[in-house]
Motif scaffolding. Structure first.
Motif, PDB file in Angstrom:
ATOM      1  N   GLU A  53       0.822  -1.116  -0.053  1.00 49.67           N
ATOM      2  CA  GLU A  53      -0.028  -0.043  -0.035  1.00 49.67           C
ATOM      3  C   GLU A  53       0.841   1.443   0.101  1.00 49.67           C
ATOM      4  OE1 GLU A  53      -3.622   1.768  -0.367  1.00 49.67           O
ATOM      5  OE2 GLU A  53      -3.215  -0.303  -0.284  1.00 49.67           O
ATOM      6  N   ARG A  54       1.909   1.232   0.847  1.00 56.05           N
ATOM      7  CA  ARG A  54       2.800   2.588   0.833  1.00 56.05           C
ATOM      8  C   ARG A  54       3.425   2.499  -0.548  1.00 56.05           C
ATOM      9  NH1 ARG A  54       7.985   3.693   0.963  1.00 56.05           N
ATOM     10  NH2 ARG A  54       8.522   1.726   0.501  1.00 56.05           N
ATOM     11  N   ILE A  55       3.953   1.441  -1.200  1.00 54.43           N
ATOM     12  CA  ILE A  55       4.517   1.831  -2.458  1.00 54.43           C
ATOM     13  C   ILE A  55       3.582   2.121  -3.601  1.00 54.43           C
ATOM     14  CG2 ILE A  55       5.486   0.388  -4.456  1.00 54.43           C
ATOM     15  CD1 ILE A  55       6.869  -1.634  -2.309  1.00 54.43           C
ATOM     16  N   SER A  56       2.289   1.683  -3.473  1.00 55.58           N
ATOM     17  CA  SER A  56       1.277   2.363  -4.299  1.00 55.58           C
ATOM     18  C   SER A  56       0.962   3.450  -4.306  1.00 55.58           C
ATOM     19  CB  SER A  56       0.148   1.401  -4.340  1.00 55.58           C
ATOM     20  OG  SER A  56       0.438  -0.015  -4.857  1.00 55.58           O
ATOM     21  N   ASN A  57       0.981   3.939  -2.975  1.00 58.04           N
ATOM     22  CA  ASN A  57       0.550   5.542  -2.654  1.00 58.04           C
ATOM     23  C   ASN A  57       1.825   6.402  -3.062  1.00 58.04           C
ATOM     24  OD1 ASN A  57      -1.849   4.812  -1.656  1.00 58.04           O
ATOM     25  ND2 ASN A  57      -0.918   4.827   0.398  1.00 58.04           N
ATOM     26  N   TYR A  58       2.895   5.776  -2.964  1.00 56.48           N
ATOM     27  CA  TYR A  58       3.986   6.708  -3.219  1.00 56.48           C
ATOM     28  C   TYR A  58       4.109   6.785  -4.856  1.00 56.48           C
ATOM     29  CZ  TYR A  58       8.907   7.801  -4.584  1.00 56.48           C
ATOM     30  OH  TYR A  58      10.200   8.691  -5.125  1.00 56.48           O
ATOM     31  N   TYR A  59       3.903   5.877  -5.725  1.00 59.01           N
ATOM     32  CA  TYR A  59       3.978   6.154  -7.176  1.00 59.01           C
ATOM     33  C   TYR A  59       2.902   6.867  -7.477  1.00 59.01           C
ATOM     34  CZ  TYR A  59       8.300   3.265  -7.618  1.00 59.01           C
ATOM     35  OH  TYR A  59       9.557   3.210  -7.538  1.00 59.01           O
ATOM     36  N   LEU A  60       1.506   6.624  -6.909  1.00 58.01           N
ATOM     37  CA  LEU A  60       0.322   7.426  -7.026  1.00 58.01           C
ATOM     38  C   LEU A  60       0.545   8.980  -6.949  1.00 58.01           C
ATOM     39  CD1 LEU A  60      -2.549   7.402  -8.144  1.00 58.01           C
ATOM     40  CD2 LEU A  60      -3.157   7.102  -5.705  1.00 58.01           C
ATOM     41  N   LYS A  61       1.418   9.149  -5.782  1.00 62.27           N
ATOM     42  CA  LYS A  61       1.670  10.622  -5.611  1.00 62.27           C
ATOM     43  C   LYS A  61       2.558  11.298  -6.455  1.00 62.27           C
ATOM     44  CE  LYS A  61       0.804  10.355  -0.640  1.00 62.27           C
ATOM     45  NZ  LYS A  61       1.759  10.512   0.825  1.00 62.27           N
ATOM     46  N   GLN A  62       3.631  10.498  -6.902  1.00 64.38           N
ATOM     47  CA  GLN A  62       4.690  10.971  -8.071  1.00 64.38           C
ATOM     48  C   GLN A  62       3.994  11.194  -9.395  1.00 64.38           C
ATOM     49  OE1 GLN A  62       8.017  11.422  -7.707  1.00 64.38           O
ATOM     50  NE2 GLN A  62       7.598  11.111  -5.281  1.00 64.38           N
ATOM     51  N   LYS A  63       3.125  10.431  -9.648  1.00 61.59           N
ATOM     52  CA  LYS A  63       2.364  10.706 -10.953  1.00 61.59           C
ATOM     53  C   LYS A  63       1.314  11.797 -10.863  1.00 61.59           C
ATOM     54  CE  LYS A  63       2.457   5.540 -12.229  1.00 61.59           C
ATOM     55  NZ  LYS A  63       1.389   4.443 -12.586  1.00 61.59           N
ATOM     56  N   PHE A  64       0.853  11.745  -9.530  1.00 60.83           N
ATOM     57  CA  PHE A  64       0.008  13.044  -9.260  1.00 60.83           C
ATOM     58  C   PHE A  64       0.800  14.389  -9.466  1.00 60.83           C
ATOM     59  CE2 PHE A  64      -2.305  16.159  -6.610  1.00 60.83           C
ATOM     60  CZ  PHE A  64      -3.482  16.206  -7.287  1.00 60.83           C
ATOM     61  N   LEU A  65       1.882  14.578  -8.733  1.00 62.98           N
ATOM     62  CA  LEU A  65       2.711  15.584  -8.862  1.00 62.98           C
ATOM     63  C   LEU A  65       3.259  16.045 -10.311  1.00 62.98           C
ATOM     64  CD1 LEU A  65       5.038  15.085  -5.661  1.00 62.98           C
ATOM     65  CD2 LEU A  65       3.108  16.870  -6.069  1.00 62.98           C
ATOM     66  N   LEU A  66       3.496  15.002 -10.923  1.00 63.88           N
ATOM     67  CA  LEU A  66       4.203  15.306 -12.316  1.00 63.88           C
ATOM     68  C   LEU A  66       2.919  15.651 -13.258  1.00 63.88           C
ATOM     69  CD1 LEU A  66       6.329  12.402 -12.880  1.00 63.88           C
ATOM     70  CD2 LEU A  66       7.033  14.626 -12.556  1.00 63.88           C
ATOM     71  N   LEU A  67       1.689  14.980 -12.934  1.00 62.99           N
ATOM     72  CA  LEU A  67       0.602  15.578 -13.746  1.00 62.99           C
ATOM     73  C   LEU A  67       0.211  16.913 -13.363  1.00 62.99           C
ATOM     74  CD1 LEU A  67      -1.810  14.594 -15.585  1.00 62.99           C
ATOM     75  CD2 LEU A  67      -3.091  13.623 -13.380  1.00 62.99           C
ATOM     76  N   GLN A  85       2.022  19.042 -14.959  1.00 58.64           N
ATOM     77  CA  GLN A  85       1.947  18.767 -16.465  1.00 58.64           C
ATOM     78  C   GLN A  85       3.227  18.299 -17.250  1.00 58.64           C
ATOM     79  OE1 GLN A  85       0.658  22.526 -18.558  1.00 58.64           O
ATOM     80  NE2 GLN A  85      -1.665  22.148 -17.566  1.00 58.64           N
ATOM     81  N   GLN A  86       4.108  17.489 -16.318  1.00 57.46           N
ATOM     82  CA  GLN A  86       5.170  16.616 -16.670  1.00 57.46           C
ATOM     83  C   GLN A  86       4.978  15.342 -16.928  1.00 57.46           C
ATOM     84  OE1 GLN A  86       7.971  18.045 -13.724  1.00 57.46           O
ATOM     85  NE2 GLN A  86       8.072  20.276 -14.402  1.00 57.46           N
ATOM     86  N   LEU A  87       3.740  14.599 -16.720  1.00 60.70           N
ATOM     87  CA  LEU A  87       3.616  13.309 -16.851  1.00 60.70           C
ATOM     88  C   LEU A  87       3.486  12.849 -18.176  1.00 60.70           C
ATOM     89  CD1 LEU A  87       3.345  10.639 -15.061  1.00 60.70           C
ATOM     90  CD2 LEU A  87       0.769  11.271 -15.175  1.00 60.70           C
ATOM     91  N   ARG A  88       4.358  12.570 -18.712  1.00 59.00           N
ATOM     92  CA  ARG A  88       4.434  12.133 -20.255  1.00 59.00           C
ATOM     93  C   ARG A  88       4.355  10.683 -20.162  1.00 59.00           C
ATOM     94  NH1 ARG A  88       9.359  14.838 -20.046  1.00 59.00           N
ATOM     95  NH2 ARG A  88      10.468  12.853 -20.194  1.00 59.00           N
ATOM     96  N   SER A  89       3.933  10.133 -21.240  1.00 56.22           N
ATOM     97  CA  SER A  89       3.626   8.635 -21.435  1.00 56.22           C
ATOM     98  C   SER A  89       4.904   7.860 -21.039  1.00 56.22           C
ATOM     99  CB  SER A  89       3.062   8.262 -22.821  1.00 56.22           C
ATOM    100  OG  SER A  89       4.069   8.628 -23.519  1.00 56.22           O
ATOM    101  N   ASP A  90       5.918   8.152 -21.483  1.00 57.35           N
ATOM    102  CA  ASP A  90       7.212   7.503 -21.109  1.00 57.35           C
ATOM    103  C   ASP A  90       7.568   7.405 -19.906  1.00 57.35           C
ATOM    104  OD1 ASP A  90       7.754  10.069 -21.573  1.00 57.35           O
ATOM    105  OD2 ASP A  90       9.849   9.828 -21.988  1.00 57.35           O
ATOM    106  N   VAL A  91       7.249   8.628 -19.197  1.00 54.07           N
ATOM    107  CA  VAL A  91       7.656   8.687 -17.742  1.00 54.07           C
ATOM    108  C   VAL A  91       6.788   8.008 -16.710  1.00 54.07           C
ATOM    109  CG1 VAL A  91       7.704  10.281 -15.859  1.00 54.07           C
ATOM    110  CG2 VAL A  91       8.696  11.079 -17.891  1.00 54.07           C
ATOM    111  N   GLU A  92       5.531   7.965 -17.329  1.00 55.76           N
ATOM    112  CA  GLU A  92       4.461   7.250 -16.472  1.00 55.76           C
ATOM    113  C   GLU A  92       4.714   5.700 -16.477  1.00 55.76           C
ATOM    114  OE1 GLU A  92      -0.317   6.775 -16.284  1.00 55.76           O
ATOM    115  OE2 GLU A  92       0.358   7.816 -18.094  1.00 55.76           O
TER     116      GLU A  92
END
Length: 641
Positions: free
Chosen positions: A424-438, A441-448
């Protein structure tokens, strides 16, 4: 004429005195035989009176005459140094000779009566001595069937009768639908005919001779069972006589009373004989050779019946106590096994195998078994020891006793929880990372994609850890490489809900999962092994009877090994009770083949026998016992395919 008692006796008078001989021959009203004997050689052995003149005593001494017939009374002419001789001087009148003879005959009559009384007293003494011996023998006999047979045998000898039967009252047979007790025909013996006997039960009533005696407590004495009084309530059942061509004549039925005076059964004596050696093989012989039971024998047989009643009552009481104790032992074993349901039935199976192997060893007369024999008491002792061999498990903590996996259910559950928390901690961490990049407006498909792959890699790693722990948690043999894998899991740091850091598994869990075989840690195995010491201590507190006194020693040695590497005392070959050696073989076999162990599958029969043989090669168990166990197929008493 002398009195009729004397005259009726059969006496022989011998004379060396011619005048006396002539006198007695001329007028013999003594109803005796008169012989002339000039020397001792002419004296008959059963001569009663010897009349000697001085010439006869001069020619042959009184001692020589007495040697010819030591029981005779002597009438002599001159005094001698012998108080038993009657003196009749020379030239005595005929009337005085007759008076001397009457005195001698009276003396002989008294002597005969004394001899008869002595024989009667001796016979009574022998009867009483025999009765005492029988009483001691009956009180010492513990086998109920042997006891009943002994009662009948001794009864028949005392009564000098051809046959006897024993009936016991079974008051436990009464119930609401059948309120009357049963009369159980337990045993019969007959000197004259052989036949198959089977125990029979009847409702207790007064229609049979035995039933009437048992109900009323009366002694029944019949001279002829076919000639009963018309008023008698009971009847004689002639079916046995008719089917076996036997003739029952005289019968005596004596109730057996216990110490409270209660009738517990009857002994039926049949056909008293003139001689115990006579065989009543035909009805005619029975009618000719059978006599009635006189009043003199009845008190003796009553005393025997009383002794028999006490012996039977004692045996029944002992049997009930043994049955009660047996029930307590079984109940105790079941109670202990309830703490460890995974081994349910183990103690009973081990006891069954142990007794079967011991009985087979009893029949074997080669090798170590040649001088080895378990009597009934020793078999019972061995059976109880086998039933109670794991009694000490009551002193082992239940969570260790029932431990099927290396980790306890609680510990394994906490590990699964930590895995889930970390996922759960890992999933939350990567979810937060994706949310911050989004958000930026830096969440490109290759980064995701890169973030998703990283996340899945870490989650898969945790899945692998979870799988590795699940496999290591099984009590089977630890596979190669698992140890290193467990070290990685231990070193993987996670945080709990309070923010405290720790490894996915701690040191204790790492140690438990690192066990190479089985599910127990070293400390836990020592605690399990301590059950034997607990068994010894618990069983020592029980006040065993002498014949069961070795139970703690036998039960406490079933984990000892011949080479001394066993526990708890490291006993070696000759120090281990033979019963414990038998139990060790059976205990190992059942542990291998039991289907109810959650931590291992049952070992196939052939594999189990192979493992037993390897135990022999390691010096752990008795080789000849394993050979006997295998060759005699002792295991067949269990349902093992």
């Amino acid at each position: 004429m002398i009195d009729s008692t004397i005259g009726a006796a059969s006496f022989i008078i011998a004379c060396s005195h011619q005048k006396s001989y002539d006198c007695l021959s001329r007028k013999n009203d003594f109803e005796t035989a008169i012989n002339f004997a000039s020397s001792p050689e002419y004296i008959l052995l059963n001569t009663s009176i010897i009349i000697l003149d001085q010439a006869a005593l001069n020619q042959f001494s009184l001692l020589n005459w007495k040697k010819a017939c030591s029981t005779a009374i002597f009438i002599i002419e001159h005094p001698v140094d012998d108080d038993e001789c009657i003196l009749v001087p020379t030239g005595i009148l005929e009337v005085f000779l007759r008076s001397a003879l009457i005195k001698a005959l009276n003396h002989l009559n008294i002597k005969q009566q004394l001899e008869l009384s002595h024989r009667d007293l001796q016979h009574d003494h022998e009867q009483i001595s025999r009765l005492l011996d029988v009483g001691q023998a009956l009180s010492a006999e513990r086998d109920h069937d042997v006891l009943l047979a002994r009662i009948l045998k001794e009864s028949r000898l005392l009564a000098c009768c051809d046959a006897a039967s024993i009936f016991l009252i079974d008051r436990h047979a009464a119930n609401e639908s059948h309120p009357a007790p049963d009369l159980v025909f337990k045993l019969t013996q007959n000197d004259s005919i052989d036949f198959h006997f089977q125990e029979q039960r009847f409702g207790l009533d007064n229609r049979s001779v035995a039933g009437y005696s048992a109900l009323t407590g009366e002694i029944i004495n019949l001279d002829d069972v076919y000639d009963l009084p018309a008023s008698s309530i009971y009847q004689f059942n002639a079916s046995f006589d008719q089917s076996m061509n036997y003739r029952t004549c005289s019968m005596l039925v004596i109730p057996m009373r216990n110490h409270q005076g209660q009738v517990i059964g009857v002994i039926q004596f049949i056909n008293r004989k003139r001689s115990i050696s006579i065989s009543l093989s035909t009805p005619d012989i029975a009618l000719r050779e059978t006599i009635g039971f006189d009043q003199k024998i009845i008190p003796i047989l009553q005393a025997l019946a009383s002794q028999a009643a006490v012996a039977i009552e004692n045996n029944v009481l002992i049997d009930r106590v043994n049955l009660l104790f047996d029930g307590f032992v079984k109940a105790s074993v079941r109670a202990i096994e309830q703490r460890d349901p995974t081994t349910s039935g183990h103690s009973f199976r081990v006891a069954e195998l142990t007794c079967a192997l011991a009985e087979t060893a009893n029949k074997c007369d080669v090798g170590k078994f040649q001088n080895m024999h378990f009597n009934n008491d020793e078999m019972r002792e061995l059976r109880f020891a086998a039933l109670l061999h794991d009694f000490g498990k009551v002193g082992v903590r239940e969570h260790i006793l029932t431990k099927a996996k290396k980790l306890s259910p609680e510990a394994y559950g906490q590990f699964i929880y930590r895995i889930a928390w970390e996922k759960e901690r890992i999933s939350n961490y990567y979810l937060k990372q994706k949310f911050l990049l989004l958000k930026k407006q830096q969440l490109r498909s290759d980064v995701e994609e890169i973030l998703t792959i990283e996340e899945m890699t870490k989650l898969q790693r945790l899945n692998d850890y979870m799988q590795a722990v699940a496999e290591a948690n099984e009590p089977s043999l630890l596979s190669e490489g698992t140890f290193e894998h467990l070290k990685q899991i231990r070193e993987y740091i996670v945080e709990d809900i309070h923010g405290n850091s720790r490894g996915l598994i701690d040191e204790l869990e790492f140690g438990a999962l690192s066990i190479k075989r089985g599910s127990l840690t070293t400390d836990e195995r020592l605690e399990i092994e301590s059950h034997v010491s607990h068994t010894i201590e618990f069983l020592k507190t029980i006040p065993w009877t002498p014949e069961l006194s070795n139970i703690p020693k036998i039960a406490g040695a079933h984990h000892e090994k011949l080479n001394g590497c066993g526990y708890p005392n490291g006993l070696k070959n000759n120090e281990i009770p033979f019963g414990a050696k038998i139990m060790a073989v059976c205990d190992i076999f059942d542990a291998l083949t039991a289907k109810d162990r959650p931590y291992k599958a049952a070992v196939p029969l052939e594999r189990a026998l192979t493992i037993l043989q390897s135990e022999v090669e390691c010096g752990h168990v008795e080789p000849e016992l394993v050979t006997l166990f295998t060759q005699a197929k002792i295991y067949q008493i269990l349902d093992i395919s």
